[in-house]
Write a protein that holds these residues in place. Structure first.
Motif, short mmCIF file in Angstrom:
data_model
loop_
_atom_site.label_atom_id
_atom_site.label_comp_id
_atom_site.label_asym_id
_atom_site.label_seq_id
_atom_site.Cartn_x
_atom_site.Cartn_y
_atom_site.Cartn_z
N ASN A 38 0.84 -1.20 0.00
CA ASN A 38 0.00 0.00 0.00
C ASN A 38 0.87 1.25 0.00
O ASN A 38 1.84 1.33 0.74
N GLY A 39 0.51 2.19 -0.84
CA GLY A 39 1.22 3.46 -0.85
C GLY A 39 2.54 3.45 -1.59
O GLY A 39 3.32 4.40 -1.51
N GLY A 41 3.03 3.64 -4.70
CA GLY A 41 3.03 4.59 -5.82
C GLY A 41 2.55 3.97 -7.12
O GLY A 41 2.64 4.59 -8.18
N LYS A 42 1.98 2.77 -7.04
CA LYS A 42 1.52 2.09 -8.25
C LYS A 42 0.40 2.88 -8.94
O LYS A 42 0.48 3.18 -10.14
N SER A 43 -0.61 3.22 -8.17
CA SER A 43 -1.75 3.93 -8.78
C SER A 43 -1.33 5.30 -9.29
O SER A 43 -1.80 5.76 -10.33
N THR A 44 -0.46 5.96 -8.55
CA THR A 44 0.00 7.28 -9.01
C THR A 44 0.70 7.15 -10.36
O THR A 44 0.43 7.92 -11.29
N GLN A 83 -8.59 1.04 -10.10
CA GLN A 83 -8.56 0.31 -8.83
C GLN A 83 -9.93 0.35 -8.16
O GLN A 83 -10.41 -0.66 -7.66
N GLU A 160 -5.13 -3.37 -9.68
CA GLU A 160 -5.72 -4.27 -8.68
C GLU A 160 -7.13 -4.72 -9.05
O GLU A 160 -8.09 -4.41 -8.34
N HIS A 192 -1.41 -6.66 -4.98
CA HIS A 192 -0.73 -7.00 -3.72
C HIS A 192 -0.47 -8.48 -3.67
O HIS A 192 0.24 -8.95 -2.80
N1 ATP Z 1 -3.97 12.96 -4.58
C1 ATP Z 1 -3.07 12.71 -3.65
N2 ATP Z 1 -2.73 13.67 -2.77
C2 ATP Z 1 -1.80 13.44 -1.84
N3 ATP Z 1 -1.14 12.29 -1.68
C3 ATP Z 1 -1.42 11.29 -2.53
C4 ATP Z 1 -2.40 11.44 -3.56
N4 ATP Z 1 -2.48 10.29 -4.25
C5 ATP Z 1 -1.59 9.45 -3.68
N5 ATP Z 1 -0.95 10.04 -2.64
C6 ATP Z 1 0.11 9.45 -1.82
O1 ATP Z 1 1.08 8.93 -2.70
C7 ATP Z 1 1.57 7.69 -2.23
C8 ATP Z 1 1.36 6.63 -3.30
O2 ATP Z 1 -0.03 6.34 -3.43
P1 ATP Z 1 -0.60 5.33 -4.49
O3 ATP Z 1 -2.06 5.39 -4.43
O4 ATP Z 1 0.06 5.61 -5.80
O5 ATP Z 1 -0.09 3.94 -3.96
P2 ATP Z 1 -0.49 2.49 -4.42
O6 ATP Z 1 0.79 1.78 -4.65
O7 ATP Z 1 -1.43 2.52 -5.54
O8 ATP Z 1 -1.19 1.93 -3.12
P3 ATP Z 1 -2.42 0.92 -2.99
O9 ATP Z 1 -1.87 -0.43 -3.09
O10 ATP Z 1 -2.94 1.19 -1.63
O11 ATP Z 1 -3.39 1.24 -4.06
C9 ATP Z 1 0.82 7.40 -0.94
O12 ATP Z 1 1.65 7.81 0.12
C10 ATP Z 1 -0.39 8.27 -1.02
O13 ATP Z 1 -0.79 8.66 0.27
#
Ligand code: ATP
Ligand code: MG
Lengths: 311, 377
Positions: A38-39, A41-44, A83, A160, A192
């Motif tokens: 989690n977190g 950065g995948k979705s970003t 997601q 996901e 995950h």
């Molecule tokens: N719009 C936003 N504003 C501020 N912080 C953000 C934003 N989007 C994501 N983050 C932060 O960026 C980091 C990466 O988030 P992201 O959603 O990309 O992770 P992830 O790998 O997709 O996680 P997950 O498995 O939970 O989906 C996290 O710390 C999250 O809190």
């Protein structure tokens, strides 16, 4: 041919570096796994690829077109499975698919037949005229996929797609992903779940804290941490174990004994578990427990980060 | 274009399947019109016998008309019109709007010309005076014309923006609004403001269902999304209001005059404004609770000021009457009432232009906000 090239991609949200200088080249024809807790950065990263958020630095090209210069081309050739399930509860299944596919320029009878095809593909054709309100979580997930594939994109990004669903739907989805890949789409698959990625992905990148910390085929990744397999045998009367006898078994490289656990390290892919166990029984040493410690991606991740992938 | 149509079509399907929206924007106004017009019908019956309308007059010279006028003032005072000689007060016609007088009547010496300066802040009283005057002229001298002059344009007497010369006959009111007529228009203009909720919902549902980002990840452009949503929601609202209108007009038999196209023009421009407000607020205010509070609150205030619940001109507060000029419901109501009961189209264009300008303005601001963000979150 690279379908997607990411170079030195950086994205900050205030102080949080969500994507930290990532570079990735993804060849056409892959099922590319993006693995991370989690977190990570995948979705970003995916949202940047889809043009939903702007990066602070770096470039993304899809089929050699910079997504910021030729946004239309990039979007036209991409399908995104978000997601979070993104469907309209008050439109029927087929209306949902038709609407989203229509945004990619499909029209008329072609639109209709492609929408039906997509629903059939995810096993929802018999529910085409029903409202998703009544669907189970797994069915919604499958509709979520159908909405992304009806326009036959060259690149399908799945964020996901199997979260929180029953094993049967999960299996159906995994098979669909393979089939989509066989039909010519390149897939980026985030998860995950190690088992899923191990099962379907041809290549994997592991992300943590916004960085890609390892990349390669599943086997390549496993060999990063070890090229051995380990069997842990918990026994009574450790004092009666004769190390040199164990070592003479085919493939065994080394023996460690810790308290009542005998750790037998073997060359990978040599199947000698039966012989190891036979040794203990023939010596009359009672076995309490046997654990095969074949390295999996979970172990790879644990070794690389010191953390578990899922809590 | 096909993209806009795709969004438009989807928006209409959403809205038409949304039972809450139909209930709120079709059934509710119909019920309100029916109930209010029944309960308050007595309040409207004696509306023409106004109490205490203060009017200034200025007579030049002496003619039969001026004498008849003086006779008339005595009669009129019995029915609540207080006619006061302007020379006593020292007020001149240009300042009438700053006073408590409804009108300033100037009668020329030869009696051929009567100029009427209306206090726009007391438009109800002024128009009643107008009716009273025209019936007076009809009975005494059909040759006299009333020249209506807007006090604001007193320095450019050649251009009469409010219609120039009007024959006395045409000023004769055909009828005064009944409570049913009144509330049909008042509820339509009020509930149109509530249709901003449809605009709000059109954007917010894409957020809550996460579908907005899916749309934005497609080749569709942002302006196509906004245009499709605005037009689609507007068309549905037009349909909903048309149902209410047709019900009130043909089932309840409200009197709506014979100029439907002018009424439609004002109502449609108000719908466009209202939908734009809803969509824009939803884009600018991400917190849905706050956004919907704003969108729910605005019609209550504008409605009160616009006389949605009861005609504000019945109240004795100049402050409220001034404030009511800032209510879109007020200027839309005024424009429609004039069309229906006075055959006066002077305010239609104004109302339409103001409504559409507000729509354009708030849209421009919201588009700027929306353009900077790629996501709909
Ligand atoms: N719009 C936003 N504003 C501020 N912080 C953000 C934003 N989007 C994501 N983050 C932060 O960026 C980091 C990466 O988030 P992201 O959603 O990309 O992770 P992830 O790998 O997709 O996680 P997950 O498995 O939970 O989906 C996290 O710390 C999250 O809190
Ligand atoms: Mg994620």
């Amino acid at each position: 041919m690279y379908i997607l090239r990411i170079s030195e991609l950086l994205k900050k949200f205030g102080d949080v570096v969500a994507v930290d200088n990532i570079s990735l080249d993804i060849e056409a024809g892959q099922i590319f796994g993006l693995l991370g807790p989690n977190g990570a950065g995948k979705s970003t990263a995916i949202n940047i690829i889809c043009g939903l958020i702007a990066s602070n630095k770096g470039t993304v090209t899809i089929l050699d077109n910079d997504i910021n210069k030729n946004r239309h081309f990039a979007k036209q050739n991409t399908g995104i499975v978000p997601q979070d399930i993104a469907i309209y509860e008050d439109l029927t299944a087929i209306e949902n698919v038709r609407f989203f596919a229509g945004l990619y320029g499909l029209k008329g009878t072609e639109l209709n037949s492609r929408a039906r095809e997509a629903l059939e593909f995810v096993g929802l054709l018999d529910k085409a005229n029903e409202f998703p309100k009544k669907f189970s979580g797994g069915m919604k997930r499958r509709l979520n996929i159908a909405c992304a594939i009806a326009h036959r994109p060259k690149l399908i990004i799945m964020d996901e797609p199997t979260v929180g669903i029953d094993p049967q739907s999960r299996n159906h989805i995994l098979q669909s992903v393979k089939k989509l890949n066989e039909m010519g789409s390149t897939i980026i698959y985030t998860s995950h779940y190690m088992e899923e990625v191990e099962e379907i992905c041809t290549k994997v990148a592991i992300m943590d804290h916004g960085k890609v910390i390892a990349e390669g085929t599943v086997d390549e990744l496993k060999s990063i941490i070890t090229d051995t397999g380990t069997v842990w045998v918990t026994v009574d009367h450790v004092d009666r174990v004769r190390e040199e006898k164990l070592k003479s078994i085919n493939g065994v490289q080394s023996i460690q004994i810790e308290e009542s656990i005998v750790k037998v390290n073997s060359v990978r892919d040599v199947n000698n578990l039966d012989k190891v166990i036979l040794y203990f029984t023939s010596e009359g040493i009672p076995i309490r427990n046997v654990e095969s410690k074949v390295p999996d991606l979970e172990t790879v991740f644990l070794t690389l980060t010191g953390r578990k992938l899922r809590d | 274009m096909t993209n806009i149509l795709a969004i438009l079509k989807k928006e209409m399907v959403h809205e038409l399947r949304n039972k809450k929206s139909s209930l709120m924007l079709i059934l509710f106004p119909i019920i309100m019109i029916t109930i209010l017009s029944l309960v308050l019908s007595s309040a409207f019956a004696d509306q023409s016998s106004v109490t205490n309308v203060d009017i200034l007059y200025n007579l030049n010279g002496n003619s039969t008309l001026t004498q008849e006028f003086m006779n008339m003032t005595r009669e009129a005072s019995k029915s609540g019109f207080n006619l006061i000689d302007a020379s006593v007060t020292g007020i001149n016609p240009g300042n009438i709007t700053d006073t408590g007088y409804a009108c300033y009547i100037q009668l020329s010496g030869n009696g051929s010309d009567m100029v009427l300066y209306e206090n726009t802040k007391l438009s109800m009283e002024a128009s009643i005076t107008e009716t009273m005057l025209s019936s007076f002229i009809r009975s005494y001298n059909t040759q006299t014309v009333i020249r209506k002059v807007n006090p604001a344009s007193i320095n450019k007497p050649v251009n009469f923006p409010e219609g120039g010369y009007v024959q006395a006959e045409s000023l004769q009111k055909e009828r005064a609004p009944s409570s049913l007529d009144y509330y049909t228009i008042a509820m339509l203009t009020l509930f149109i403001m509530y249709s901003a909720l449809s605009g709000l919902w059109a954007i917010n549902s894409e957020r809550t269902q996460k579908t907005g980002n899916r749309i934005l990840a497609s080749p569709l452009r942002k302006y196509e999304l906004l245009a499709g949503k605005t037009i689609g929601t507007t068309l549905v609202t037009i349909f909903q209001m048309a149902v209410v209108f047709i019900f009130a007009r043909y089932i309840l038999n409200a009197y709506m005059g014979s100029h439907m196209e002018s009424i439609a023009l004002v109502l449609i421009s108000e719908i466009i404004m209202s939908i734009s407000i809803g969509i824009s607020i939803s884009l600018m205010v991400k917190n849905i609770n706050l956004a919907s509070s704003i969108v729910n609150f605005v019609p209550v205030i504008f409605g009160f000021l616009g006389g949605a619940y009861f005609p504000l001109s019945n109240m004795d507060s100049r402050f409220l009457n001034t404030l009511s000029n800032f209510s879109p419901i007020k200027w839309s109501n005024d424009a429609i009432f004039k069309v229906v009961f006075d055959n006066d189209f002077s305010q239609v264009v104004n109302a339409v232009i103001i409504n559409l300008s507000i729509a354009a303005l708030i849209f421009a601001v919201a588009s700027l906000v929306f353009r900077r963000e790629a996501q709909l979150k």
